[in-house]
Design an enzyme around this catalytic site. Structure first.
Site, mmCIF file in Angstrom:
data_model
loop_
_atom_site.group_PDB
_atom_site.id
_atom_site.type_symbol
_atom_site.label_atom_id
_atom_site.label_comp_id
_atom_site.label_asym_id
_atom_site.label_seq_id
_atom_site.Cartn_x
_atom_site.Cartn_y
_atom_site.Cartn_z
ATOM 1 N N GLU A 1 -3.251 6.974 7.652
ATOM 2 C CA GLU A 1 -3.984 7.708 6.883
ATOM 3 C C GLU A 1 -4.958 8.807 7.625
ATOM 4 O OE1 GLU A 1 -6.208 5.419 4.213
ATOM 5 O OE2 GLU A 1 -4.510 5.115 3.021
ATOM 6 N N LYS B 1 0.979 -1.175 -0.056
ATOM 7 C CA LYS B 1 0.207 0.131 -0.058
ATOM 8 C C LYS B 1 0.850 1.327 -0.086
ATOM 9 C CE LYS B 1 -3.731 -2.097 2.593
ATOM 10 N NZ LYS B 1 -4.625 -2.188 1.690
ATOM 11 N N HIS C 1 -14.558 -4.478 8.095
ATOM 12 C CA HIS C 1 -13.876 -3.922 6.914
ATOM 13 C C HIS C 1 -13.776 -4.839 5.837
ATOM 14 C CE1 HIS C 1 -12.431 -0.431 9.323
ATOM 15 N NE2 HIS C 1 -11.738 -1.216 10.175
ATOM 16 N N ARG D 1 -6.682 -8.202 -9.762
ATOM 17 C CA ARG D 1 -7.328 -9.301 -9.901
ATOM 18 C C ARG D 1 -8.661 -9.278 -10.142
ATOM 19 N NH1 ARG D 1 -10.266 -9.321 -5.123
ATOM 20 N NH2 ARG D 1 -8.896 -8.424 -3.491
HETATM 21 P P1 ADP Z 1 -12.836 -8.228 -2.859
HETATM 22 O O1 ADP Z 1 -12.098 -6.837 -2.826
HETATM 23 O O2 ADP Z 1 -12.449 -8.978 -4.061
HETATM 24 O O3 ADP Z 1 -14.379 -7.889 -2.836
HETATM 25 P P2 ADP Z 1 -12.720 -8.316 -0.118
HETATM 26 O O4 ADP Z 1 -11.935 -7.110 -0.296
HETATM 27 O O5 ADP Z 1 -13.818 -8.595 0.391
HETATM 28 O O6 ADP Z 1 -12.501 -8.921 -1.689
HETATM 29 O O7 ADP Z 1 -11.552 -9.314 0.574
HETATM 30 C C1 ADP Z 1 -10.456 -9.054 0.802
HETATM 31 C C2 ADP Z 1 -9.387 -10.414 0.651
HETATM 32 O O8 ADP Z 1 -9.826 -11.600 0.927
HETATM 33 C C3 ADP Z 1 -8.794 -10.234 -1.078
HETATM 34 O O9 ADP Z 1 -7.705 -10.500 -1.209
HETATM 35 C C4 ADP Z 1 -9.954 -11.418 -1.483
HETATM 36 O O10 ADP Z 1 -9.110 -12.073 -2.832
HETATM 37 C C5 ADP Z 1 -10.001 -12.353 -0.476
HETATM 38 N N1 ADP Z 1 -11.258 -12.895 -0.573
HETATM 39 C C6 ADP Z 1 -12.432 -12.390 -0.265
HETATM 40 N N2 ADP Z 1 -13.598 -13.388 -0.540
HETATM 41 C C7 ADP Z 1 -13.032 -14.551 -0.556
HETATM 42 C C8 ADP Z 1 -13.598 -15.624 -1.027
HETATM 43 N N3 ADP Z 1 -14.952 -16.036 -1.072
HETATM 44 N N4 ADP Z 1 -12.869 -16.820 -1.335
HETATM 45 C C9 ADP Z 1 -11.470 -16.485 -1.283
HETATM 46 N N5 ADP Z 1 -10.705 -15.196 -1.028
HETATM 47 C C10 ADP Z 1 -11.724 -14.173 -0.712
HETATM 48 P P1 ADP Z 2 -7.830 -3.560 2.747
HETATM 49 O O1 ADP Z 2 -6.607 -4.164 1.786
HETATM 50 O O2 ADP Z 2 -7.729 -4.725 3.953
HETATM 51 O O3 ADP Z 2 -9.194 -4.147 1.843
HETATM 52 P P2 ADP Z 2 -8.350 -1.229 2.351
HETATM 53 O O4 ADP Z 2 -7.166 -0.142 2.371
HETATM 54 O O5 ADP Z 2 -8.831 -1.332 0.965
HETATM 55 O O6 ADP Z 2 -7.877 -2.334 3.120
HETATM 56 O O7 ADP Z 2 -9.628 -0.522 3.277
HETATM 57 C C1 ADP Z 2 -10.348 -1.456 3.548
HETATM 58 C C2 ADP Z 2 -11.542 -0.655 4.232
HETATM 59 O O8 ADP Z 2 -11.354 0.252 5.368
HETATM 60 C C3 ADP Z 2 -12.410 0.417 3.065
HETATM 61 O O9 ADP Z 2 -13.089 -0.219 2.527
HETATM 62 C C4 ADP Z 2 -13.002 1.499 4.014
HETATM 63 O O10 ADP Z 2 -14.179 0.851 4.717
HETATM 64 C C5 ADP Z 2 -11.968 1.435 5.272
HETATM 65 N N1 ADP Z 2 -11.224 2.333 5.317
HETATM 66 C C6 ADP Z 2 -9.980 2.336 4.635
HETATM 67 N N2 ADP Z 2 -9.140 3.565 4.695
HETATM 68 C C7 ADP Z 2 -9.808 4.439 5.071
HETATM 69 C C8 ADP Z 2 -9.663 5.640 5.754
HETATM 70 N N3 ADP Z 2 -8.742 6.710 5.631
HETATM 71 N N4 ADP Z 2 -10.763 6.311 6.470
HETATM 72 C C9 ADP Z 2 -11.760 5.610 6.796
HETATM 73 N N5 ADP Z 2 -12.138 4.426 6.443
HETATM 74 C C10 ADP Z 2 -11.037 3.668 5.809
#
Ligand code: ADP
Ligand code: ADP
Ligand code: MG
Length: 682
Positions: free
Chosen positions: A200, A116, A235, A296
């Site tokens: 952040e 990240k 989350h 992906r």
């Molecule tokens: P996405 O962003 O594809 O909707 P999420 O953010 O909810 O998935 O999930 C976070 C991580 O968990 C991702 O790396 C995703 O590849 C993995 N993941 C989520 N749901 C599944 C699932 N049903 N089976 C396998 N891996 C999953």
């Molecule tokens: P991950 O890789 O675990 O999916 P992300 O960076 O995509 O992590 O963040 C996952 C979730 O956390 C977001 O969908 C949002 O709900 C919350 N989030 C992330 N960054 C922030 C932020 N700066 N402020 C508030 N909520 C956040």
């Protein structure tokens, strides 16, 4: 185009990829672990190869083995699905070395977007807006604390290598920062083997809006609009939709351009998702900031397919085979509205604890089409009735995707689809999802990541069916089954008419007849009384209230029930002694403690008390020799992370305990023996 591909995944996404491949006349190779020997995805492919034990590290993450299988079976390319190896840069490189096409971006793009903090530095250079924050390489505690203090609280600490919400800590005050940092680093090192963090500014009332992008090997890019994934628990996404409510054309174009710039900055190829966090200002305006790029196909890609009418897996295959993007930006259009719900094996009322078990009943809404929702319902699922949700893999059972011409229509369709989803055998979030869909916030599109906590009072511990209807369903289902049994016996004997009501010794032939049913509802013992007067028909009495009951078996498990002035259709399924009742109002369970059935129907089995499902004996509240009253709790079982009380079906004496607390028992195992007292009716 490829002639044969290997799918390095399992479950619904493996089935999803196989379906498109079959449509394109591409042959498929499945890989599977011990636990998945009989899995749906194995049957969905043309051939299948066993790759190891059940734990992912012994099978689906064994990339050398998977490459070996691809070469041995003559596959030309590997589709990694999502999760597992999909964002593994070393695997993508190894595919190329072995002469196989990795159906995904170049390894360099995975690497660039994998961390990240590093990806934020890249995005900053590409002019993509970032959440104000610190994403430098310096990781000293004092430095991080002073950066957080300078940006002002609340802040969010994230693991740079993070994913799936792991390690993330929100901090409200400077004095809490150091502790949160330590705990984030601990989780990060455990989960990702890397404890680098970034900080952040915590965005208030944030929405998660992401853009689907696509690139080809000729350097063309398009964006396939946005998805709103704000409804999250821990989350993690629960409900996703496209387009995002309240999105303006201007903002969509800006976000699309930013997402394409992000993809271009890393020479991206194939399907990718750029996730943005969107700040909602009091004046209603919105600003968006880059969060991360997922390199992906995403779990929620079907909502994009539904509104664009495209098959994204087909696009992935075409791009991987070297073809240019099938359409240009100006040819892409949004049609209607789509919503996806993730059906997971979990207990929302117990902090979403994952559950495991067997899908004894797996009833799904009728689907209108496979690849595209197209004004209908689509179900993506990797399991069938009778399959098991094991502890080895994630808890997602299925995805329901609906499409409508408007959001309102899609919402109504989702509610109906959830209503028609009947799962018995393990805990799921189906009813919880219905409550979310029907909540004020979701219905009126007041979306932000705090929707679930904000609506908690209408989302958790809801039983909309209620005892009277549950009791009516129990009585109706039981009487109907008894009548069916008698009819079957009659047909077998080919004898004259036998009055089904006269078959039970509990029925009196004169005046108001009476029969009692013992039940457990929401852990409380309940006595249900049934009377039958010549003039008034059947009447059910529950907790002192009497109402007339009429019912009719419609088909299969469906009963038409009228209780007082309420008429409802209920689907009732037996699972051991637990009846699962699904109605348009919601679903509930009621446990039948049928002393008469035990004493009367199955001779020699008097007082048999069995485990309603596989689980663990928590405790016995009685010992051998104890006299017990009807309805008295005898034992507590913990099954699928929930407690179940086993109550006495009638008065009696405990003869023997057959297990000890802590013992694992299989479904139907006899837990203890009761010597029944003569029942009043007998
Ligand atoms: P996405 O962003 O594809 O909707 P999420 O953010 O909810 O998935 O999930 C976070 C991580 O968990 C991702 O790396 C995703 O590849 C993995 N993941 C989520 N749901 C599944 C699932 N049903 N089976 C396998 N891996 C999953
Ligand atoms: P991950 O890789 O675990 O999916 P992300 O960076 O995509 O992590 O963040 C996952 C979730 O956390 C977001 O969908 C949002 O709900 C919350 N989030 C992330 N960054 C922030 C932020 N700066 N402020 C508030 N909520 C956040
Ligand atoms: Mg994310």
């Amino acid at each position: 185009m490829f002639k044969k591909i290997l799918i390095a995944n399992r479950g619904e996404i493996a089935c999803r990829v196989a379906a498109t491949a079959a449509r394109m006349a591409i042959r498929t190779v499945a890989v599977y672990s011990d636990a998945d020997a009989g899995a749906k995805h194995v049957q969905a492919c043309d051939e299948a190869v066993h790759i190891g034990a059940s734990a992912p590290k012994d099978s689906y993450l064994r990339w050398e083995k998977i490459i070996e299988v691809a070469l041995a079976t003559g596959a030309q390319a590997i589709h990694p699905g999502y999760g597992f190896l999909s964002e593994n840069e070393a695997f993508a490189r190894a595919c190329a070395t072995a002469g196989l096409v990795f159906i995904g971006p170049p390894a360099s793009a995975i690497l660039a977007m994998g961390l990240k903090a590093e990806s934020k530095q890249l995005m900053e250079k590409a002019g993509v807006p970032l959440v104000p924050g610190y994403h430098g390489s310096g990781q000293g505690i004092a430095l991080l604390q002073s950066e957080a203090d300078a940006m002002g609280y609340p802040v969010l600490i994230k693991a740079s290598a993070g994913g799936g919400g792991k390690g993330m800590r929100a901090v409200d005050r400077s004095e809490d920062f150091a502790d949160a940092l330590v705990s984030c680093k601990r989780e990060a090192i455990n989960s990702f083997g890397d404890d680098a963090v970034l900080i952040e500014k915590y965005v208030q009332r944030p929405r998660h809006i992401e853009i689907q992008v696509f690139g080809d090997t000729q350097g063309n890019y398009v964006y396939l609009f946005e998805r709103d994934c704000s409804v999250q628990r821990r989350h993690q996404k629960v409900l996703e939709e496209a387009p995002a409510p309240g999105m303006t054309q201007a903002m969509r174009e800006q976000m699309g351009a930013a997402a394409v710039a992000a993809a271009r900055a890393v020479n991206y190829v194939g399907a990718g998702t750029v996730e943005f966090i969107v700040e909602q200002k009091p004046d209603g305006s919105m600003s968006f900031f880059f969060m991360e790029m997922n390199t992906r196909l995403q779990v929620e890609h079907p909502v994009t397919e539904a509104i664009t009418g495209l098959d994204l897996v087909e696009w992935q295959l075409r791009v991987a085979a070297g073809e240019p993007l099938p359409l240009q930006q100006s040819e892409l259009k949004i049609n209607g509205h789509a919503i996806e719900a993730r059906i997971c094996a979990e207990t929302p009322d117990n902090n979403f604890l994952p559950a495991t078990g067997t899908l004894h009943v797996y009833g799904l809404p009728p689907c209108t089409s496979f690849a595209l929702a197209n004004q209908g319902v689509r179900v993506d699922s990797g399991v069938r009735q009778g399959d098991t949700i094991s502890p080895f893999y994630d808890s997602m059972v299925a995805k329901l995707i609906v499409h409508g011409s408007t959001r309102e229509e899609a919402l109504a369709r989702m509610d109906a689809a959830l209503m028609q989803t009947h799962i018995v055998g393990l805990a799921t979030n189906v009813q919880f999802l219905r409550h979310v869909v029907n909540s004020e916030s979701f219905a009126t599109a007041q979306l932000d990541t705090a929707l679930i906590p904000r609506e908690a009072t209408v989302l958790f511990n809801q039983d909309k069916v209620g005892l009277p209807l549950a009791a009516a369903a129990l009585v109706a289902h039981t009487l109907d089954q008894e009548a069916q049994k008698v009819l079957t016996a009659q047909r077998a004997d080919a004898q004259g008419w036998i009055d089904p009501w006269a078959q039970r010794d509990s029925w009196r032939s004169h005046g108001a007849t009476l029969r009692s049913f013992s039940a457990v509802y929401q852990e409380q013992p309940e006595l249900l009384q049934l009377t039958r007067a010549h003039t008034k028909g059947l009447q059910v009495q529950v907790q002192g209230v009497t109402a007339p009951l009429q019912f009719e078996r419609l088909h299969g498990s469906a009963l038409d029930i009228t209780l007082g002035d309420q008429r409802i259709q209920a689907q009732v399924y037996d699972h051991g002694e637990v009846l699962h009742v699904f109605t348009p109002l919601g679903a509930t369970t009621i446990t039948r403690v049928d002393a008469l059935a035990h004493a009367g129907d199955t001779q020699g089995e008097a007082g048999r008390l069995t485990a309603p499902m596989p689980g663990k004996v928590v405790s016995f509240s009685v010992k051998a020799g104890d006299a017990v009253k009807k309805g008295q709790p005898l034992a507590i079982m913990d099954a699928m992370k929930m407690e179940h009380t086993i109550a006495a079906p009638s008065d009696g004496v405990v003869a023997e305990l057959l297990f000890a607390p802590g013992d694992q028992v299989t479904e139907g195992a006899e837990l203890l023996r009761l010597e029944l007292a003569q029942t009043a009716a007998a």
